[in-house]
Design a protein around this motif. Structure first.
Motif, mmCIF file in Angstrom:
data_model
loop_
_atom_site.group_PDB
_atom_site.id
_atom_site.type_symbol
_atom_site.label_atom_id
_atom_site.label_comp_id
_atom_site.label_asym_id
_atom_site.label_seq_id
_atom_site.Cartn_x
_atom_site.Cartn_y
_atom_site.Cartn_z
ATOM 1 N N PHE A 101 0.801 -1.236 0.000
ATOM 2 C CA PHE A 101 0.000 0.000 0.000
ATOM 3 C C PHE A 101 0.825 1.273 0.000
ATOM 4 N N ASP A 102 2.038 1.235 0.576
ATOM 5 C CA ASP A 102 2.832 2.464 0.637
ATOM 6 C C ASP A 102 3.529 2.736 -0.699
ATOM 7 N N HIS A 103 3.303 1.881 -1.681
ATOM 8 C CA HIS A 103 3.872 2.046 -3.027
ATOM 9 C C HIS A 103 2.783 2.188 -4.083
ATOM 10 N N ALA A 104 1.720 1.396 -3.930
ATOM 11 C CA ALA A 104 0.665 1.346 -4.950
ATOM 12 C C ALA A 104 -0.634 2.009 -4.509
ATOM 13 N N ALA A 132 13.536 0.894 -4.068
ATOM 14 C CA ALA A 132 12.274 0.508 -3.429
ATOM 15 C C ALA A 132 12.524 -0.100 -2.036
ATOM 16 N N ASP A 133 11.942 -1.254 -1.716
ATOM 17 C CA ASP A 133 12.101 -1.816 -0.378
ATOM 18 C C ASP A 133 13.291 -2.769 -0.261
ATOM 19 N N MET A 134 14.157 -2.826 -1.287
ATOM 20 C CA MET A 134 15.403 -3.583 -1.131
ATOM 21 C C MET A 134 16.358 -2.807 -0.220
ATOM 22 N N GLU A 159 13.557 5.279 -1.471
ATOM 23 C CA GLU A 159 12.124 5.594 -1.497
ATOM 24 C C GLU A 159 11.559 6.008 -0.133
ATOM 25 N N HIS A 160 12.095 5.438 0.947
ATOM 26 C CA HIS A 160 11.497 5.695 2.262
ATOM 27 C C HIS A 160 12.362 6.510 3.217
ATOM 28 N N ASP A 161 13.531 6.960 2.779
ATOM 29 C CA ASP A 161 14.374 7.701 3.734
ATOM 30 C C ASP A 161 13.706 9.035 4.078
HETATM 31 ZN ZN LIG Z 1 7.562 0.182 1.357
#
Ligand SMILES: [Zn+2]
Length: 280
Positions: free
Chosen positions: A112-115, A212-214, A257-259
């Motif tokens: 959900f935090d991506h799409a 992304a989440d890697m 993406e999330h920093d």
């Molecule tokens: Zn994420």
């Protein structure tokens, strides 16, 4: 952050707001006294994260991921401390664009935090594709997993984020590590989800990567710093070990993406220690 020129392509880190996730879950086996120094926890043990989709302007205009969108109910908005006071619509406007200008929306994966931002709830309550003129590109196996979730990933795959795309006829399923537009190709990682992928962006002899989440934040560059959310953490470890080496040697520009603070930077190594040099 202003646009970055990469050969024929122009890259702009977008912003879809802040949210918070459990710090322990974000760092897996790493003990709190260690992660807390990099990411301070609030009184509910949550750490601050950002949602930073990437805008790529080349042959076509593309976004990679789209943040959480506006469909969260009050309970989830509170649990995740979603703050979309400034969101993707504002950052597209800063880049001189609106949602109607996006021609391709590419998913790293469908959590959900991506799409979430792929679809929007209108004032009348109807759920529609956010980008009315876009094709939405999803890896076929990710689509299969997202539409058939199990107990471990059900809270992450919210059907309203992506099923309306199929209904609207704007969904393109892609197999394998395909080129999505000239200079932009997806690369399978697994790890976080069975079909999680990063995006390799190559032009003019330079490479940028949307990880992304890697590698969601700069704190996750170190190999054992792996999210507890990952379904296949040993795959994450194997990919990261090879990828971080490659990123240092080839001077990849990495988009995190999330920093909460650093949108992009280079991974460097000094005296055996790896660190991120933020893009000025
Ligand atoms: Zn994420």
């Amino acid at each position: 952050m202003s646009a970055i020129r990469l050969g024929d392509l122009e890259l702009t880190s977008l912003f879809d707001g802040y949210f918070r996730l459990d710090g322990g879950a974000m760092f897996g086996v790493v003990p709190k006294p260690l992660w807390e120094r990099r990411a301070p926890a609030d009184d509910r043990n949550r750490i601050a994260l950002a949602m930073r989709p990437l805008l790529v302007r080349g042959k076509q205009t593309m976004v990679i991921d789209a943040g959480a969108g506006n469909k969260m109910d009050a309970k989830s908005t509170d649990i995740y401390a979603i703050d979309r006071h400034r969101n993707i619509v504002h950052s597209l406007a800063d880049a001189g664009l609106s949602v109607g200008d996006i021609e391709i929306a590419l998913a790293s994966h469908l959590h959900f935090d991506h799409a979430g931002g792929f679809t929007t709830r209108s004032v009348s309550g109807e759920i529609r594709p956010t980008f009315p003129n876009a094709r939405y590109v999803v890896r076929d196996q990710e689509w299969a997993d997202a539409t058939h979730p199990h107990e471990r990933n059900r809270a992450s795959y919210l059907q309203d984020d992506f099923v309306p795309l199929e209904t609207a006829g704007v969904l393109d399923l892609v197999s394998g590590d395909a080129e999505i537009m000239p200079g932009v190709r997806v690369r399978w990682t697994g790890g976080h989800a069975r079909s999680h992928q990063v995006v390799m962006i190559e032009s003019g002899g330079r490479t940028a990567v949307f990880t992304a989440d890697m590698i969601p934040t700069t704190a996750h560059v170190d190999e054992p710093w792996i999210m507890g959310y990952d379904l296949y953490p040993m795959e994450t470890l194997a990919f990261k070990r090879a990828f971080v080496r490659e990123a240092i040697d080839r001077e990849y520009l990495i988009f995190f993406e999330h920093d909460p603070k650093v949108a992009a930077g280079y991974i460097r190594e000094k005296d055996g220690r790896k660190y991120v040099e933020p893009l000025a």
